[in-house]
Design a protein around this motif. Structure first.
Motif, PDB file in Angstrom:
ATOM      1  N   GLU A  29      54.410  27.315  39.076  1.00  0.00           N
ATOM      2  CA  GLU A  29      52.919  26.853  38.889  1.00  0.00           C
ATOM      3  C   GLU A  29      52.580  26.514  40.649  1.00  0.00           C
ATOM      4  N   VAL A  30      53.544  26.263  41.324  1.00  0.00           N
ATOM      5  CA  VAL A  30      53.146  26.032  42.774  1.00  0.00           C
ATOM      6  C   VAL A  30      53.064  27.709  43.381  1.00  0.00           C
ATOM      7  N   ILE A  31      53.684  28.396  43.197  1.00  0.00           N
ATOM      8  CA  ILE A  31      53.667  29.888  43.746  1.00  0.00           C
ATOM      9  C   ILE A  31      52.423  30.385  42.970  1.00  0.00           C
ATOM     10  N   ARG A  32      52.119  30.179  41.925  1.00  0.00           N
ATOM     11  CA  ARG A  32      50.921  30.758  41.236  1.00  0.00           C
ATOM     12  C   ARG A  32      49.716  30.326  42.157  1.00  0.00           C
ATOM     13  N   GLU A  33      49.451  29.075  42.546  1.00  0.00           N
ATOM     14  CA  GLU A  33      48.461  28.395  43.302  1.00  0.00           C
ATOM     15  C   GLU A  33      48.631  29.008  44.727  1.00  0.00           C
ATOM     16  N   MET A  34      49.634  29.326  45.182  1.00  0.00           N
ATOM     17  CA  MET A  34      49.784  29.710  46.530  1.00  0.00           C
ATOM     18  C   MET A  34      49.373  31.108  46.931  1.00  0.00           C
ATOM     19  N   LEU A  35      49.635  32.099  45.975  1.00  0.00           N
ATOM     20  CA  LEU A  35      49.636  33.591  45.975  1.00  0.00           C
ATOM     21  C   LEU A  35      48.194  33.946  46.603  1.00  0.00           C
ATOM     22  N   PRO A  36      47.214  33.624  46.077  1.00  0.00           N
ATOM     23  CA  PRO A  36      45.644  34.017  46.432  1.00  0.00           C
ATOM     24  C   PRO A  36      45.579  33.769  47.793  1.00  0.00           C
ATOM     25  N   TYR A  37      46.199  32.868  48.581  1.00  0.00           N
ATOM     26  CA  TYR A  37      46.057  32.446  49.977  1.00  0.00           C
ATOM     27  C   TYR A  37      46.654  33.295  50.905  1.00  0.00           C
ATOM     28  N   PHE A  38      47.776  34.171  50.229  1.00  0.00           N
ATOM     29  CA  PHE A  38      48.319  35.238  51.197  1.00  0.00           C
ATOM     30  C   PHE A  38      47.529  36.480  51.082  1.00  0.00           C
ATOM     31  N   THR A  39      46.631  36.849  50.098  1.00  0.00           N
ATOM     32  CA  THR A  39      45.837  37.874  49.880  1.00  0.00           C
ATOM     33  C   THR A  39      44.281  37.694  50.151  1.00  0.00           C
ATOM     34  N   GLU A  40      43.803  37.684  49.047  1.00  0.00           N
ATOM     35  CA  GLU A  40      42.362  37.614  49.495  1.00  0.00           C
ATOM     36  C   GLU A  40      41.607  36.413  49.925  1.00  0.00           C
ATOM     37  N   LYS A  41      42.348  35.230  49.931  1.00  0.00           N
ATOM     38  CA  LYS A  41      42.079  33.957  50.537  1.00  0.00           C
ATOM     39  C   LYS A  41      42.725  33.720  51.764  1.00  0.00           C
ATOM     40  N   PHE A  42      42.525  34.529  52.604  1.00  0.00           N
ATOM     41  CA  PHE A  42      43.828  34.602  53.843  1.00  0.00           C
ATOM     42  C   PHE A  42      43.066  33.570  55.022  1.00  0.00           C
ATOM     43  N   GLY A  43      41.716  33.399  54.766  1.00  0.00           N
ATOM     44  CA  GLY A  43      40.990  32.826  55.979  1.00  0.00           C
ATOM     45  C   GLY A  43      41.544  31.593  56.845  1.00  0.00           C
ATOM     46  N   ASN A  44      41.277  31.673  58.085  1.00  0.00           N
ATOM     47  CA  ASN A  44      41.687  30.534  59.059  1.00  0.00           C
ATOM     48  C   ASN A  44      40.602  29.423  58.749  1.00  0.00           C
ATOM     49  N   ALA A  45      41.275  28.385  58.551  1.00  0.00           N
ATOM     50  CA  ALA A  45      40.479  26.994  58.124  1.00  0.00           C
ATOM     51  C   ALA A  45      39.548  26.690  59.223  1.00  0.00           C
ATOM     52  N   SER A  46      39.590  27.200  60.312  1.00  0.00           N
ATOM     53  CA  SER A  46      39.048  26.808  61.662  1.00  0.00           C
ATOM     54  C   SER A  46      37.619  27.807  61.628  1.00  0.00           C
ATOM     55  N   SER A  47      37.633  28.962  60.791  1.00  0.00           N
ATOM     56  CA  SER A  47      36.467  29.699  60.788  1.00  0.00           C
ATOM     57  C   SER A  47      35.287  29.241  60.129  1.00  0.00           C
ATOM     58  N   LEU A  48      34.160  29.546  60.533  1.00  0.00           N
ATOM     59  CA  LEU A  48      33.169  29.089  59.793  1.00  0.00           C
ATOM     60  C   LEU A  48      32.480  29.872  58.765  1.00  0.00           C
ATOM     61  N   HIS A  49      32.884  30.980  58.614  1.00  0.00           N
ATOM     62  CA  HIS A  49      32.353  31.771  57.697  1.00  0.00           C
ATOM     63  C   HIS A  49      32.911  31.419  55.977  1.00  0.00           C
ATOM     64  N   SER A  50      32.582  32.269  55.079  1.00  0.00           N
ATOM     65  CA  SER A  50      33.025  31.847  53.914  1.00  0.00           C
ATOM     66  C   SER A  50      34.526  31.851  54.064  1.00  0.00           C
ATOM     67  N   PHE A  51      35.272  32.787  54.503  1.00  0.00           N
ATOM     68  CA  PHE A  51      36.628  32.945  54.464  1.00  0.00           C
ATOM     69  C   PHE A  51      37.346  31.544  54.857  1.00  0.00           C
ATOM     70  N   GLY A  52      36.738  31.241  56.289  1.00  0.00           N
ATOM     71  CA  GLY A  52      37.283  30.041  56.598  1.00  0.00           C
ATOM     72  C   GLY A  52      37.047  28.545  55.696  1.00  0.00           C
ATOM     73  N   ARG A  53      35.663  28.716  55.261  1.00  0.00           N
ATOM     74  CA  ARG A  53      35.242  27.572  54.208  1.00  0.00           C
ATOM     75  C   ARG A  53      36.236  27.649  53.328  1.00  0.00           C
TER      76      ARG A  53
END
Ligand code: PLP
Length: 407
Positions: free
Chosen positions: A24-48
């Protein structure tokens, strides 16, 4: 399933070293390697998107330990959390004093940090523990001086599983205005931890011990407690741990915390029953076998034994050949031939410390695996003892030890 060995199915009884990542942990992590790869400091939607996931994970970590989300910072694991906490308090409080209290049985992440601080001019008291591995609050009280700025005592020991009276020690530290840190890497997610009730100022935890990914951890810093920064850079994590956040790892840690909270009571009850069965069967069935650590104040998944006349390494390797993974010392020190500092601190001589075996159970273990282990272990012990001169001559050795003691 007693033919597990023949089929070479592998059994993992080393969960204090690390745990498998929960699906279940892996399942939640996976999108954050691929389509949700943003940098948390960025102001755009990927970052947000990344920031939202990170803050959600922060709330889940905080919830597990009774903290507020703003009291939690993310780190790369238990070692980094310990370093940030201990060095951070030491340098922040230098003008108030230079004395730190810890124990002799801490993980190297704390001990090596304290030894390094000694070289920077700090003084450290290393408290002894009793033969069951418990530190005395009285000893902690007696060690406090006017210069004491920090007490760092682990919640549960990574080798023998002993749980320390940290609530009492935390209260004492709070009454005297001394910062109290606990390395709770082995206890968080396994037994209840409440930073408020336990009077904790700083707490270290690690993701890979609770079915989360490696390389992620957190440090709780109570509101109103201030530490110096030891990792300088772009100012992430309130300036206390700069570096672009490991979003997949953080998301994994958050999910692991949520699962741990939901499963703790049921997992704890099941594992402690399995542990007690192992302890009873081993102590009752193998002569000259002993339990290390406290009989009841111990982690629900930890059984730690010593067997007269046997080398722990040989035992580990024979069990490994039979498909069973256990450990002798802690994983981090198992490459060294030195006896474990934890086992010598509970009074074992180097020979006895080398004859130790740590069995740490986890979520995926089954009764069938236990049956197989409990069948194989006595056979392996017997086989090794048949080849052991220490075992063959144990009575002479005991006599010799007594003669030496009288001198
Ligand atoms: N503290 C304790 C008590 C541990 O057992 C460990 C790991 O074995 C650590 C700290 C280090 O944690 P990490 O591997 O996340 O750096």
């Amino acid at each position: 399933m007693t033919d597990l060995g023949e089929k070479m199915q592998r059994i993992y009884f080393d969960h204090s070293a690390t745990t498998p990542v929960d699906p279940e942990v892996i399942r939640e992590m996976l999108p954050y390697f691929t389509e949700k790869f943003g940098n948390a400091s960025s102001l755009h939607s990927f970052g947000r998107e990344a920031r939202y996931a990170m803050e959600n994970a922060r709330s889940r970590v905080a919830m597990l330990i009774g903290a507020s989300p703003e009291e939690v910072i993310f780190t790369s694991g238990g070692t980094e959390s310990d370093n940030i906490a201990i060095k951070g308090i030491a340098f922040r409080s230098k003008s108030k004093g230079n004395h730190i209290i810890t124990t002799k049985i801490e993980h190297p992440a704390v001990l090596a940090t304290c030894r390094w601080l000694e070289r920077q001019g700090f003084a450290v008291s290393y408290l002894p523990v009793a033969s069951d591995g418990v530190v005395s609050p009285e000893d902690a009280r007696a060690a406090i001086t006017e210069k004491t700025i920090l007490i760092s005592i682990m919640h549960a020991n990574n080798e023998i599983g002993t749980i320390q009276p940290i609530e009492e020690i935390g209260r004492m530290a709070r009454e005297r205005g001394i910062a109290f840190h606990t390395d709770a890497v082995q206890s968080v997610g396994k037994i209840p931890v409440d930073v408020k009730k336990m009077n904790i100022d700083l707490l270290s935890l690690s993701s890979h011990k609770i079915y989360g990914p490696k390389g992620a951890g957190a440090l709780y810093i109570r509101k109103g407690v201030f530490i110096d920064t030891i990792i300088h850079g772009g100012g992430h994590e309130r300036g206390l741990r700069s570096s672009t956040e490991n979003i997949p790892g953080i998301v994994g840690l958050g999910k692991a915390c949520e699962l741990a909270q939901a499963r703790m009571a049921a997992d704890g009850a099941r594992l402690s029953k399995m542990r007690d069965r192992i302890i009873k069967t081993v102590l009752g069935g193998i002569e000259e076998s002993y339990l290390n650590g406290h009989p009841t104040k111990r982690l629900p998944h930890n059984a730690h034994f010593r067997f007269t006349g046997i080398e722990g390494e040989s035992l580990l390797l024979r069990l490994d050949e039979k498909g069973i993974a256990v450990s002798t010392g802690s994983a981090c020190s198992s490459k060294s031939l030195e006896p474990s500092h934890v086992l010598t601190s509970i009074g074992l001589n180097p020979v006895d410390s080398h004859g130790s075996l740590r069995v740490t159970l986890g979520r995926e273990n089954t009764e069938e695996e236990m049956d197989y282990f409990l069948k194989v272990l006595p056979e392996v012990v017997k086989e090794l003892r048949a080849m052991s001169p220490v075992w063959q001559h144990r009575e002479d050795i005991e006599k010799w030890k007594k003669t030496m003691e009288k001198r």
